[in-house]
Design a protein around this motif. Structure first.
Motif, mmCIF file in Angstrom:
data_model
loop_
_atom_site.group_PDB
_atom_site.id
_atom_site.type_symbol
_atom_site.label_atom_id
_atom_site.label_comp_id
_atom_site.label_asym_id
_atom_site.label_seq_id
_atom_site.Cartn_x
_atom_site.Cartn_y
_atom_site.Cartn_z
ATOM 1 N N SER A 286 0.809 -1.225 0.000
ATOM 2 C CA SER A 286 0.000 0.000 0.000
ATOM 3 C C SER A 286 0.836 1.265 0.000
ATOM 4 O O SER A 286 0.316 2.362 0.177
ATOM 5 C CB SER A 286 -1.016 0.020 1.156
ATOM 6 N N GLY A 287 2.160 1.147 -0.209
ATOM 7 C CA GLY A 287 2.994 2.292 -0.525
ATOM 8 C C GLY A 287 3.075 2.417 -2.043
ATOM 9 O O GLY A 287 2.246 1.898 -2.778
ATOM 10 N N GLY A 288 4.084 3.109 -2.519
ATOM 11 C CA GLY A 288 4.265 3.228 -3.957
ATOM 12 C C GLY A 288 3.515 4.398 -4.558
ATOM 13 O O GLY A 288 3.498 5.493 -3.981
ATOM 14 N N VAL A 289 2.872 4.179 -5.707
ATOM 15 C CA VAL A 289 2.286 5.266 -6.492
ATOM 16 C C VAL A 289 0.901 5.616 -5.975
ATOM 17 O O VAL A 289 -0.037 4.825 -6.073
ATOM 18 C CB VAL A 289 2.213 4.891 -7.979
ATOM 19 N N TRP A 290 0.775 6.829 -5.453
ATOM 20 C CA TRP A 290 -0.493 7.343 -4.948
ATOM 21 C C TRP A 290 -0.977 8.469 -5.859
ATOM 22 O O TRP A 290 -0.213 9.343 -6.272
ATOM 23 C CB TRP A 290 -0.328 7.913 -3.541
ATOM 24 N N ALA A 291 -2.278 8.468 -6.149
ATOM 25 C CA ALA A 291 -3.034 9.598 -6.698
ATOM 26 C C ALA A 291 -2.306 10.358 -7.803
ATOM 27 O O ALA A 291 -1.869 11.488 -7.606
ATOM 28 C CB ALA A 291 -3.420 10.550 -5.570
ATOM 29 N N PRO A 292 -2.202 9.787 -8.992
ATOM 30 C CA PRO A 292 -1.575 10.513 -10.098
ATOM 31 C C PRO A 292 -2.454 11.662 -10.582
ATOM 32 O O PRO A 292 -3.666 11.684 -10.365
ATOM 33 C CB PRO A 292 -1.441 9.439 -11.182
ATOM 34 N N SER A 293 -1.843 12.609 -11.261
ATOM 35 C CA SER A 293 -2.548 13.731 -11.880
ATOM 36 C C SER A 293 -2.153 13.791 -13.345
ATOM 37 O O SER A 293 -0.980 13.999 -13.668
ATOM 38 C CB SER A 293 -2.188 15.048 -11.181
ATOM 39 N N LEU A 294 -3.136 13.586 -14.239
ATOM 40 C CA LEU A 294 -2.893 13.584 -15.676
ATOM 41 C C LEU A 294 -3.552 14.809 -16.295
ATOM 42 O O LEU A 294 -4.761 15.019 -16.161
ATOM 43 C CB LEU A 294 -3.468 12.313 -16.301
ATOM 44 N N THR A 295 -2.758 15.635 -16.970
ATOM 45 C CA THR A 295 -3.272 16.817 -17.671
ATOM 46 C C THR A 295 -2.699 16.844 -19.081
ATOM 47 O O THR A 295 -1.768 16.092 -19.410
ATOM 48 C CB THR A 295 -2.902 18.116 -16.936
ATOM 49 N N HIS A 296 -3.257 17.742 -19.914
ATOM 50 C CA HIS A 296 -2.748 17.915 -21.274
ATOM 51 C C HIS A 296 -2.631 19.405 -21.545
ATOM 52 O O HIS A 296 -3.597 20.155 -21.368
ATOM 53 C CB HIS A 296 -3.695 17.262 -22.285
#
Length: 532
Positions: free
Chosen positions: A74-84
């Protein structure tokens, strides 16, 4: 509404796919979701109509982009944000390397790509002050990062508020002062900024990711604040009605269709009652969509006038349906790479341990470290997406010592799993048996052991039916034998055990060789059938 009007069925991304970040580019919609300790990092999905979605695999497929060896469950990559913006995709992601104490060690990074399929640029380090970082591109060409600030000091709220700082794209570095723009008595996280009609809007997840989860809004005339909170209790929440089929609703992002219709992507979970009557969410936190609108006084609301999530909502009007080809139920492992439905813990799948070429038509897993390892497990798995799942595989494996095992595993994390494994016993030779780890209590029940030395091939099957899990083995398709009792499938969830747990149930194939000789296990095929 016409009876034949297209509808969105929630969740649109079933199974463990939380913290959705959504963006539209032309007529294409893309969704990015958290992956925690699983590779590839940041799950990507694509839709033309918001109804039908196809997996694209992950954005972070290489060790240069993501190194998770040693990261806790449950560590690692949390809550990415993708924009353009400016013809490029911008992807911000957090890597949580340690949590669960007063401290949370987390680094935030940015990578960009001209195409959603990559290649993605070498990551730029942004900050380490907290998590849930997202990037906002303002109309004047400036870029702003918002994230939760973590406060480890005794007597202080751990969630110290939402902080804002400018990002200098030319210098590839943060610049200027750090400003706290939001604090609230209720826990707030998951910040995202929008600009509309002269206002800056700050969307927030609140109440934690459990049963009290929700989404709230605040707004300001200037990006640095002060921000005034929406007078409504929540834009979206399930907290007031435990009978809703979608619970834990929260953590969202907004998107507009090409003709200006607004939708909210958010996470939610579908609970299942365990044998003890407790609600638990086997399929984890999933991604849903709700149509939204703006009030005359400029606040966001669900289009149906409620603040609760619906399982079935109208699709965008005027959009032609765009289904994708259905995935075949059987994976024969004939491709050059694994299907995007497969994931691996902490490291990417490669030919050194998960080979599709060593024996063509088979997936060969070379036995490596134990299923408790934080470094080099040989495990490939796929998310449980429905109440009813049947997973079947065909294994060829010749262990020579008890330290060598392979089989089919129903997995939440290293603390909680059910493993139908083949191994070697000094007295009985090759055997099938059950291994369990129940919130950290490990067992190999002796009464589940079945000799199988004369079986040329071994069929293994896991069947989830709501709260129940059954494991079976057979030498041929019509000779199934139950291995072990009916098991509690609801334990494979965030809601069981102790500590912070954020992922979901998987079923996978794995191999171990604790003697270090990397004994191979060959899987001929994998069948996957689901039902509501």
């Amino acid at each position: 509404m016409r009876d034949d009007a297209p509808m969105i069925d929630n969740p649109v991304l079933p199974g463990f796919r939380p913290d959705p970040s959504i963006v539209r580019v032309g007529d294409d919609h893309y969704l990015a979701t958290s992956t925690f300790q699983w590779f590839p990092g940041v799950g990507l999905h694509h839709s033309k109509d918001l109804v039908h979605w196809r997996p694209l695999g992950g954005a972070l497929t290489e060790r240069r982009l993501l190194d998770l060896r040693g990261v806790q469950d449950s560590g690692g990559v949390w809550a990415p944000s993708l924009t353009h913006h400016d013809g490029r995709f911008w992807l911000v992601y957090s890597i949580v390397r340690h949590s669960g104490t007063a401290y949370k060690d987390v680094d935030n990074y940015l990578t960009t790509a001209e195409d959603i399929g990559g290649p993605w640029s070498d990551p730029v380090f942004l900050n380490s002050s907290g998590f849930d970082a997202s990037l906002f591109h303002d109309d004047d060409g400036r870029h702003w990062l918002v994230n939760v600030e973590w406060d480890h000091r005794p007597g202080r709220p751990r969630f110290g508020g939402i902080v804002l700082q400018e990002y200098d794209a030319a210098a590839r570095a943060m610049t200027g002062p750090v400003t706290t723009i939001a604090r609230r008595e209720r826990l707030i996280e998951g910040p995202n900024l929008y600009r509309r009609d002269g206002w800056y809007y700050l969307m927030l997840a609140e109440g934690g990711t459990g049963w009290d989860h929700g989404i709230s809004m605040a707004r300001s005339r200037t990006i640095t604040g002060p921000y005034a909170f929406d007078p409504a209790d929540a834009v979206l929440t399930s907290r007031h009605d435990p009978g809703l089929p979608l619970q834990k609703a929260g953590h969202g992002e907004l998107v507009t269709t090409a003709d200006g219709q607004w939708y909210l992507a958010h996470l939610a979970s579908r609970p299942e009652r365990g044998p003890d009557g407790q609600p638990r969410c086997i399929t984890g936190r999933e991604t849903c969509l709700q149509p939204v609108t703006w009030t005359d006084d400029g606040w966001l609301r669900l289009a149906d006038g409620t603040a609760t999530p619906s399982t079935r909502v109208p699709a965008p009007s005027g959009t032609a349906p765009h289904p994708w080809p259905a995935e075949p139920p059987r994976d024969d492992f004939d491709g050059a790479t694994l299907s995007p439905e497969w994931s691996t813990p902490r490291v990417p799948a490669d030919e050194t341990w998960a080979s599709l070429t060593a024996r063509p038509g088979f997936l060969r897993l070379y036995g490596r470290q134990s299923q408790h390892s934080l470094f080099d497990q040989s495990l490939v798995a796929r998310r449980v997406t429905h109440r009813r799942v049947t997973a079947t595989t065909c294994l060829e494996f010749a262990p020579r010592r008890y330290a060598q095992s392979a089989g089919l595993i129903a997995w939440y994390d290293a603390s909680t799993y059910y493993y139908l494994r083949v191994t070697h016993d000094e007295d009985m030779g090759r055997v099938i048996g059950l291994v369990t780890n129940d919130a950290g209590t490990y067992d190999e029940p002796a009464d589940t052991v079945l000799p199988c030395g004369d079986w040329p091939r071994i069929l293994l099957r896991a069947r989830i039916d709501g709260p129940e899990l059954r494991l079976d083995a057979a030498p041929e398709p019509d000779a199934w034998r139950r291995i072990g009792p009916v098991l509690d499938a609801t334990r494979l969830s965030d809601d069981y055990g102790t500590g912070s747990r954020f992922t979901g149930a998987f079923i996978g194939l794995c191999a171990q060789d604790l003697s270090g000789t990397r004994t191979p296990a060959d899987f001929d095929w994998f069948d996957w059938h689901t039902a509501a």
